[in-house]
Each structure stands twice: as C-alpha cells, then as structure tokens.
Motif scaffolding. Structure first.
Motif, PDB file in Angstrom:
ATOM      1  N   VAL A  20     -16.427  18.797  47.774  1.00 42.93           N
ATOM      2  CA  VAL A  20     -17.466  19.320  46.880  1.00 42.93           C
ATOM      3  C   VAL A  20     -16.851  19.832  45.588  1.00 42.93           C
ATOM      4  O   VAL A  20     -17.307  19.517  44.482  1.00 42.93           O
ATOM      5  CB  VAL A  20     -18.270  20.435  47.593  1.00 42.93           C
ATOM      6  CG1 VAL A  20     -19.237  21.101  46.619  1.00 42.93           C
ATOM      7  CG2 VAL A  20     -19.028  19.876  48.790  1.00 42.93           C
ATOM      8  N   ILE A  21     -15.783  20.618  45.702  1.00 43.23           N
ATOM      9  CA  ILE A  21     -15.161  21.196  44.499  1.00 43.23           C
ATOM     10  C   ILE A  21     -14.502  20.107  43.668  1.00 43.23           C
ATOM     11  O   ILE A  21     -14.529  20.139  42.434  1.00 43.23           O
ATOM     12  CB  ILE A  21     -14.142  22.278  44.914  1.00 43.23           C
ATOM     13  CG1 ILE A  21     -14.873  23.464  45.565  1.00 43.23           C
ATOM     14  CG2 ILE A  21     -13.320  22.746  43.709  1.00 43.23           C
ATOM     15  CD1 ILE A  21     -13.961  24.574  46.037  1.00 43.23           C
ATOM     16  N   LYS A  26     -10.399  19.039  39.054  1.00 48.26           N
ATOM     17  CA  LYS A  26      -9.289  18.204  39.495  1.00 48.26           C
ATOM     18  C   LYS A  26      -8.382  18.991  40.431  1.00 48.26           C
ATOM     19  O   LYS A  26      -7.772  19.990  40.040  1.00 48.26           O
ATOM     20  CB  LYS A  26      -8.491  17.708  38.287  1.00 48.26           C
ATOM     21  CG  LYS A  26      -7.359  16.757  38.675  1.00 48.26           C
ATOM     22  CD  LYS A  26      -6.611  16.262  37.453  1.00 48.26           C
ATOM     23  CE  LYS A  26      -5.480  15.325  37.856  1.00 48.26           C
ATOM     24  NZ  LYS A  26      -4.716  14.834  36.673  1.00 48.26           N
ATOM     25  N   LEU A  27      -8.297  18.548  41.687  1.00 47.02           N
ATOM     26  CA  LEU A  27      -7.493  19.212  42.700  1.00 47.02           C
ATOM     27  C   LEU A  27      -6.212  18.436  42.958  1.00 47.02           C
ATOM     28  O   LEU A  27      -6.193  17.203  42.929  1.00 47.02           O
ATOM     29  CB  LEU A  27      -8.276  19.349  44.009  1.00 47.02           C
ATOM     30  CG  LEU A  27      -9.567  20.182  43.968  1.00 47.02           C
ATOM     31  CD1 LEU A  27     -10.284  20.135  45.319  1.00 47.02           C
ATOM     32  CD2 LEU A  27      -9.266  21.625  43.589  1.00 47.02           C
ATOM     33  N   ALA A  36      -5.535  24.016  41.830  1.00 49.18           N
ATOM     34  CA  ALA A  36      -6.062  23.571  40.536  1.00 49.18           C
ATOM     35  C   ALA A  36      -6.020  24.721  39.557  1.00 49.18           C
ATOM     36  O   ALA A  36      -5.847  25.891  39.948  1.00 49.18           O
ATOM     37  CB  ALA A  36      -7.502  23.073  40.691  1.00 49.18           C
ATOM     38  N   CYS A  37      -6.164  24.412  38.287  1.00 46.19           N
ATOM     39  CA  CYS A  37      -6.415  25.469  37.300  1.00 46.19           C
ATOM     40  C   CYS A  37      -7.826  25.991  37.547  1.00 46.19           C
ATOM     41  O   CYS A  37      -8.763  25.215  37.725  1.00 46.19           O
ATOM     42  CB  CYS A  37      -6.276  24.940  35.872  1.00 46.19           C
ATOM     43  SG  CYS A  37      -4.549  24.586  35.411  1.00 46.19           S
ATOM     44  N   CYS A  38      -7.957  27.289  37.559  1.00 47.79           N
ATOM     45  CA  CYS A  38      -9.205  27.910  38.001  1.00 47.79           C
ATOM     46  C   CYS A  38     -10.388  27.511  37.108  1.00 47.79           C
ATOM     47  O   CYS A  38     -10.305  27.624  35.879  1.00 47.79           O
ATOM     48  CB  CYS A  38      -9.062  29.421  38.013  1.00 47.79           C
ATOM     49  SG  CYS A  38     -10.552  30.272  38.568  1.00 47.79           S
ATOM     50  N   GLU A  43      -6.782  29.091  32.214  1.00 44.36           N
ATOM     51  CA  GLU A  43      -5.386  29.303  32.575  1.00 44.36           C
ATOM     52  C   GLU A  43      -4.643  27.988  32.423  1.00 44.36           C
ATOM     53  O   GLU A  43      -5.226  26.899  32.444  1.00 44.36           O
ATOM     54  CB  GLU A  43      -5.265  29.829  33.999  1.00 44.36           C
ATOM     55  CG  GLU A  43      -5.794  28.890  35.079  1.00 44.36           C
ATOM     56  CD  GLU A  43      -5.570  29.440  36.477  1.00 44.36           C
ATOM     57  OE1 GLU A  43      -5.088  30.571  36.592  1.00 44.36           O
ATOM     58  OE2 GLU A  43      -5.869  28.727  37.447  1.00 44.36           O
ATOM     59  N   ASN A  44      -3.319  28.087  32.285  1.00 41.64           N
ATOM     60  CA  ASN A  44      -2.480  26.909  32.134  1.00 41.64           C
ATOM     61  C   ASN A  44      -1.721  26.562  33.410  1.00 41.64           C
ATOM     62  O   ASN A  44      -1.322  25.422  33.619  1.00 41.64           O
ATOM     63  CB  ASN A  44      -1.469  27.123  30.990  1.00 41.64           C
ATOM     64  CG  ASN A  44      -2.166  27.285  29.657  1.00 41.64           C
ATOM     65  OD1 ASN A  44      -3.144  26.599  29.370  1.00 41.64           O
ATOM     66  ND2 ASN A  44      -1.684  28.205  28.838  1.00 41.64           N
ATOM     67  N   THR A  45      -1.487  27.569  34.263  1.00 41.79           N
ATOM     68  CA  THR A  45      -0.769  27.366  35.518  1.00 41.79           C
ATOM     69  C   THR A  45      -1.742  27.525  36.680  1.00 41.79           C
ATOM     70  O   THR A  45      -2.463  28.525  36.741  1.00 41.79           O
ATOM     71  CB  THR A  45       0.373  28.395  35.666  1.00 41.79           C
ATOM     72  OG1 THR A  45       1.237  28.283  34.541  1.00 41.79           O
ATOM     73  CG2 THR A  45       1.162  28.140  36.937  1.00 41.79           C
ATOM     74  N   PRO A  46      -1.790  26.566  37.609  1.00 43.03           N
ATOM     75  CA  PRO A  46      -2.773  26.644  38.698  1.00 43.03           C
ATOM     76  C   PRO A  46      -2.619  27.899  39.552  1.00 43.03           C
ATOM     77  O   PRO A  46      -1.521  28.205  40.021  1.00 43.03           O
ATOM     78  CB  PRO A  46      -2.476  25.379  39.529  1.00 43.03           C
ATOM     79  CG  PRO A  46      -1.808  24.448  38.583  1.00 43.03           C
ATOM     80  CD  PRO A  46      -1.005  25.316  37.666  1.00 43.03           C
ATOM     81  N   SER A  47      -3.710  28.624  39.718  1.00 43.01           N
ATOM     82  CA  SER A  47      -3.728  29.773  40.627  1.00 43.01           C
ATOM     83  C   SER A  47      -4.951  29.735  41.537  1.00 43.01           C
ATOM     84  O   SER A  47      -5.233  30.687  42.248  1.00 43.01           O
ATOM     85  CB  SER A  47      -3.721  31.085  39.829  1.00 43.01           C
ATOM     86  OG  SER A  47      -4.862  31.180  38.998  1.00 43.01           O
ATOM     87  N   PHE A  48      -5.683  28.607  41.507  1.00 44.55           N
ATOM     88  CA  PHE A  48      -6.910  28.423  42.278  1.00 44.55           C
ATOM     89  C   PHE A  48      -6.592  27.527  43.479  1.00 44.55           C
ATOM     90  O   PHE A  48      -6.080  26.409  43.312  1.00 44.55           O
ATOM     91  CB  PHE A  48      -7.978  27.781  41.387  1.00 44.55           C
ATOM     92  CG  PHE A  48      -9.292  27.528  42.065  1.00 44.55           C
ATOM     93  CD1 PHE A  48     -10.224  28.542  42.215  1.00 44.55           C
ATOM     94  CD2 PHE A  48      -9.611  26.267  42.542  1.00 44.55           C
ATOM     95  CE1 PHE A  48     -11.452  28.310  42.818  1.00 44.55           C
ATOM     96  CE2 PHE A  48     -10.830  26.016  43.150  1.00 44.55           C
ATOM     97  CZ  PHE A  48     -11.752  27.044  43.292  1.00 44.55           C
ATOM     98  N   TYR A  49      -6.861  28.013  44.691  1.00 45.69           N
ATOM     99  CA  TYR A  49      -6.521  27.278  45.907  1.00 45.69           C
ATOM    100  C   TYR A  49      -7.766  27.055  46.769  1.00 45.69           C
ATOM    101  O   TYR A  49      -8.642  27.919  46.848  1.00 45.69           O
ATOM    102  CB  TYR A  49      -5.458  28.037  46.711  1.00 45.69           C
ATOM    103  CG  TYR A  49      -4.088  27.963  46.082  1.00 45.69           C
ATOM    104  CD1 TYR A  49      -3.151  27.031  46.507  1.00 45.69           C
ATOM    105  CD2 TYR A  49      -3.737  28.815  45.025  1.00 45.69           C
ATOM    106  CE1 TYR A  49      -1.900  26.935  45.923  1.00 45.69           C
ATOM    107  CE2 TYR A  49      -2.483  28.728  44.428  1.00 45.69           C
ATOM    108  CZ  TYR A  49      -1.565  27.794  44.876  1.00 45.69           C
ATOM    109  OH  TYR A  49      -0.338  27.704  44.282  1.00 45.69           O
TER     110      TYR A  49
END
Length: 638
Positions: A20-21, A26-27, A36-38, A43-49
């Motif tokens: 769904v996400i 983009k994961l 992914a980037c949140c 943000e530039n560095t992915p912190s979204f999991y």
C-alpha cells in the motif's frame, strides 16, 4: 456499524502494508524491513521504515507511526470509514453492515453527490460558452491562467432562476433542494440558489464536489459578493476546509500549511507556487478545523488580510486555539502589509514577498502580546491594569497546565518590563556644577533591616525561599517583575510574609548600581556568594539570574496556592461530594507535577554545585538535596 478490533486485525493481516505504501512512496528493501525518505517530512537520508511482519510504519525523524488504516487516513486524507471501505474492497472482506438509519444517510449522501457533480460539469460548460464570456474575462483579468481554471474547476452559473431545474431534470426537486443547489421558499416557490456568478466547487478530502462558492459579477446593490452553499447532508462549513484535498498531500511534503481567509486567495497562492494553502468557508476557524490543521502539521500558519477585519479574524482563531494547545502544537501568524490580501501581495510584489513572510511568522504568544498592548491607550495605571487582565484572561483559557504556566510567566514578564521599567538612578544637584551624582540609597527602617538581616545573615545553609529572597536582594531590579507573585506567596505563607513585605517595600531604595545591593554602611551586607544558584553566583549575567529567579518564584508560588485550593475543596466535600472529589483529584495531580518540578530544580542546581565545592561538600549534602527529598521544604524560612 460496529468495526471490532478482531475485524480490523483480520483486515491488517490480509493487506501488505509495504504494498500500500509503495504505491506512492519509493521503498528500498532493508533486511526484513523496507526504508524510504519519510513522506511526512522533508529529508535527504531515509529514516522511514515499514515492517510488514509487525504491520506498522515508523519514522525516526518526525515520529510518524501507524498501521495501514492510519496510513490511508494521514497520507491519503480519507475518513476512517472511507479508509476501511477501500481496504476492505482490496482485501475481499465485507464491511460490517451499518444500522438502517446510518445506511439511509449514506445512501442519501452518495445520491446528493451525483447532483453536485452534475451541476459542476454544467457550470464548467457554461464558463466555456458564449454565455460565460464575461465570467471568463473577469477571471483572466485577475491573472488566473487556463491551467489554474481547469485545476480548480471554475465555472459559471447563468442569471436564470430555473436553469438547473431544466438541466438537472433527471433529479427530483427535493434532491436539488437538499443538495443546496435550489431554494424552496415558505410559499412553495423553488428557484436556483446561484445565478449570475463565477462558480467554484468545494470538495471534500477525497476530492468529491460537496458544495459551491459563487462570486457575483460586477456590483449589484443588496446582493452579497460571495455566496456559499448552505449546510447540507453533504456539507458542514464548520467541518470543511477549502482545498484540503490538494493541500494535505502538499503539506506533508512542505511541512507547512497556510490558512487564508477566502478561496480566491487559495487559488492565487496555488498559482504562485504555494499549493499548501486552505481557507475556512465564510466563518471563523472552528475547533474542528483547527484539529484538522494540526493533523497535517504542528504549526499551521494563519495568513489573514492586513486590514482590521483580517486582524480580528486572526484573533478569533487564536482565541479558539488557546484551549486546544498542547506540547508541539501551536500556530504561526503572518501579518500582511496593511490593505493587502495574499492575492494582492503575490500579484503586486511577487511570490518572493509571500515566501519571506512565511519564513518568519510571529508566534502565537507574540501576537497576543502585541494585539492586547495595541488594543487601547496605556497612559494610566488603570489602563495598564486592564492590559494585564486581558492577558491573564487569555492565559486562563489554556487547558494544558504546563503551557498555561509558561504563557503566564512570559506574559507577566513582558507586562512587568513594560509597566515597571527600571527607573533612572536617584540624583541630587550639587554646588552649581550642573552634575547629578548618584545619591545613596534611602535608609532602611528598623523593621525592614531586621527582617533582611535575618535572611541574609541566617547562616550558610539557607532554605530555598531564603536563597530566592537573597537573590532578589542581589538583583533588586528583578523585584518589580514579581511583585504580584511575591504578594500571593506572602498571603499563603505567613512565616515568609515579613521578609517578602520588607523586600517589596525596599524595592525602590535598594542600590542596583553598586556591587552590593545593600550597602554595609546601613548595617546590612550584601548576600554571600553561593555557587549553588545562578542568582547568587559571582559573574552571573543578568539574563541568567532573571531566568532562574523567575523559575524559582513560579515554583514557590504555585505549591502553596494549590494547597490552599485543595483545602478549600476538601472543606466543601459534604455539600458537593462528587464535584469536590473530582476537583481534589485534579489538584493532587497538579501538586504532584509541581513537586516533580521542585525535585528537578533541586537536582539540577545541586549537581553542578557539588562538583564546584569538591567531594567533602558534596558528601555533606545541601538544601537542594533536602528539597529533592521533601518539596514542602521550599516554603520554610530559617
């Protein structure tokens, strides 16, 4: 309709959260998770999991967290039931049947959307026809491009009382009335609501047309320039924000949402590169609309017109927001140049002028202070007292106790600095030289001298209150800021009253220019240096002393006031047991909070002091240690 926890668990189990996400974000695979980037903040560095096994997503940057249902609500902007229905259809599950009344309402709502959608299509056709030439010319004269007109769905309603009845004849007359498109008078006559107007559709969070706004062409006496649909089963103006369907996704990317007064301002801002703007619909911002804004960002920016009406609208919004404030939830305020609205500003001065204002919005607290200070002339003591009363009325509206206390402290500090500015040193003319050398401080009365002598010479181990009083003796210019708070403390703590009253009495005679607040020639030495407190430490800046004294006074005053209120509540238990008990619970919770703050103050101040005095002093203990163990010691005098 009952959506049970078990049913929702089954729904989550059948849906791939990453699937769904991944449709809009983009994961990248990261072990057993996806990253992914949140999508909720830049943000530039992915912190979204995303974790499919556990069924939740989490951002370590902005703390966004939720499951597949909350994703549909927060990222897609759907209502809870709309999210449930869409996910259930994907999972092949039946949504529990609603009760008959709810089902009938839902069916009626869906049917009325057919009416408003058909009306919208016809209005768009009319704008493109010869009949709508004047309306199209008006919109182009305002600078709107063809792309903007298409994106926002501009249309035209001909000046004909029965046009919709003919065009939408496939719908019952009652449906046209219930949708707000037609008006039925008391005598049974029915006619079109919107006539001779430029039309703009109002959409819900899913992008469905639920109502309209119309602007009259030209000036017609006795006819409102702007007209909105009435409240209907589809449309509740207090629960709807114009452009929410477009602004919500944009706000999640920009981290900002702009609130303007009208939908034409929203359109102008969107065309100028500000897609994250919304507007209320003919009313002041409601509590529901504020909650909708806070679900998007922590600090929505109010950007109302620069005239008096716009400023009043901003203050009405602030008044409604105050009771709802919570940690990390506030408002920013942009003051537009006088006489300009957002549309005027971007056309006359360009988007960069708006961007500059949005980059530095005023805080809610600053706006309160500036508005009330400018509300009336402040040339008399009575007028200044009125300013203070108005400020405290705003403060008392804040429900969150910590935010309320912080607002009270900050506004009282500003009021004191304004109402009791430092006086110039007392001077005396000498020998015709024209110079005004500083005069010595006025003599102390015997009673005042004795009270302060006992305080300042009470030994090396002062109580918390004694240390605070000594701090005021060392920094007498701070006394005026806290006269009211100290007076309240004196009323609640009779043992402390003599020293407090003497301190206030002497606030204008203490010598704030010398190294010692009270000169040795008067028999009272300055308070000794005490490294445990910034306000008694050598080399402390005035700002450091002011901040720590303000914090200490707030703690000293709040606890006895709460204790007095608790005693009064207990006393009325027999006459109002239920109300008294509830009030006791609330007051005891507040006392616990104050005690924790007192302990924290003691620990925070004790640790550096112990380090500075060495192991022997640290081992010997201090007042701060006693304070951390027994907060009630804060109000005792040696």
């Amino acid at each position: 309709m009952t959506i049970t926890p078990q049913w929702k668990d089954e729904l989550r189990a059948r849906i791939s959260l990453s699937g769904v996400i991944g449709r809009t974000t983009k994961l990248t695979k990261a072990g057993r998770e996806w990253k992914a980037c949140c999508p909720f903040h830049s943000e530039n560095t992915p912190s979204f999991y995303v974790n499919d096994d556990k069924g939740f997503y989490h951002c370590f940057g902005c703390e966004a967290h939720g499951d597949v249902i909350s994703w549909m609500i927060e990222q897609r902007g759907l209502s809870f039931m709309d999210a449930i229905r869409e996910l259930a259809a994907e999972a092949g599950m039946e949504v529990p049947a609603p009760d008959p009344v709810a089902a009938k309402k839902a069916e009626k709502r869906a049917t009325l959307i057919d009416v408003t959608s058909a009306a919208q299509d016809w209005f768009v056709e009319r704008l493109a026809s010869e009949e709508g030439r004047a309306a199209l010319d008006y919109l182009k004269a305002r600078g709107f491009t063809s792309a903007t007109l298409r994106e926002f769905g501009f249309g035209y309603a001909p000046d004909d009382r029965q046009a919709l009845a003919r065009v939408l004849s496939r719908f019952d007359e009652d449906m046209l009335v219930d949708s707000g498109m037609r008006i039925r008078t008391d005598d049974g006559a029915v006619y079109d609501r919107f006539r001779g107007r430029v039309m703009l559709p109002i959409r819900d969070a899913r992008g469905r047309v639920i109502a309209f706004g119309g602007r009259i062409l030209g000036q017609r006496e006795g006819i409102a320039k702007y007209l909105n649909s009435p409240d209907t089963p589809l449309f509740d103006k207090g629960r709807t924000l114009y452009n929410l369907d477009r602004a919500a996704p944009a706000a999640r990317q920009s981290g900002r949402v702009i609130v303007v007064e009208g939908y034409m301002d929203v359109v102008a801002l969107a065309q100028a590169g500000f897609p994250d703007a919304v507007a209320p619909l003919g009313t002041a911002l409601t509590e529901t609309q504020l909650e909708m804004l806070w679900r998007m960002v922590e600090r929505p920016i109010l950007c109302f017109d620069g005239d008096a009406a716009g400023q009043k609208a901003a203050m009405r919004a602030i008044s409604r927001a105050l009771p709802l404030l919570k940690p990390a939830r506030t408002l920013g305020i942009v003051h537009l140049p006088a006489g300009l609205d957002p549309d005027d500003l971007v056309r006359q001065r360009g988007p960069q002028a708006m961007e500059a204002l949005l980059a530095e919005p005023a805080s809610l607290l600053d706006t309160l202070w500036e508005h009330e200070r400018a509300a009336q002339p402040l040339a008399s003591p009575e007028a200044k007292a009125g300013l203070k009363a108005r400020l405290m009325t705003h403060v008392e509206a804040i429900a969150d106790p910590d935010i309320r206390a912080l607002y009270r402290r900050e506004l009282l500090d500003r009021f004191s600095a304004f109402a009791f500015p430092p006086r110039p040193p007392r001077t005396a003319r000498t020998g015709g030289s024209g110079r005004f050398p500083a005069a010595a401080p006025a003599p102390l009365s015997p009673g005042a001298r004795e009270a302060l002598r006992g305080l300042v010479n009470g030994g090396a181990r002062h109580s918390f209150l004694a240390a605070v009083m000594a701090g005021f003796v060392r920094h007498p210019t701070e006394i005026a800021r806290h006269v009211e708070a100290l007076s309240r403390l004196a009323r609640h703590d009779p043992k402390a009253a003599p020293a407090i009253e003497s301190l206030i009495e002497l606030s204008e005679t203490l010598d704030s220019r010398g190294q010692s607040a009270i000169s040795a020639s008067q028999g009272i030495p300055a308070p000794p240096v005490d490294n445990r407190y910034a306000f008694l430490r050598e080399g402390t800046t005035p700002d450091e002393a002011r901040e720590e004294l303000a914090e200490a006074v707030a703690l000293l005053v709040e606890r006895p006031a709460l204790e007095a209120a608790l005693a009064a509540t207990i006393a009325r238990f027999e006459s109002d047991p239920e109300g008294s008990f509830a009030e006791q619970v609330r007051l005891r919770e507040q006392l616990t909070t104050v005690d924790e703050r007192l302990k924290a103050f003691g620990r925070r101040k004790a640790a550096p002091a112990a380090q500075g005095r060495g192991p022997a002093a640290a081992a010997g203990g201090s007042d701060e240690t006693a304070l951390a163990e027994d907060p009630s010691a804060a109000g005792e005098m040696d």
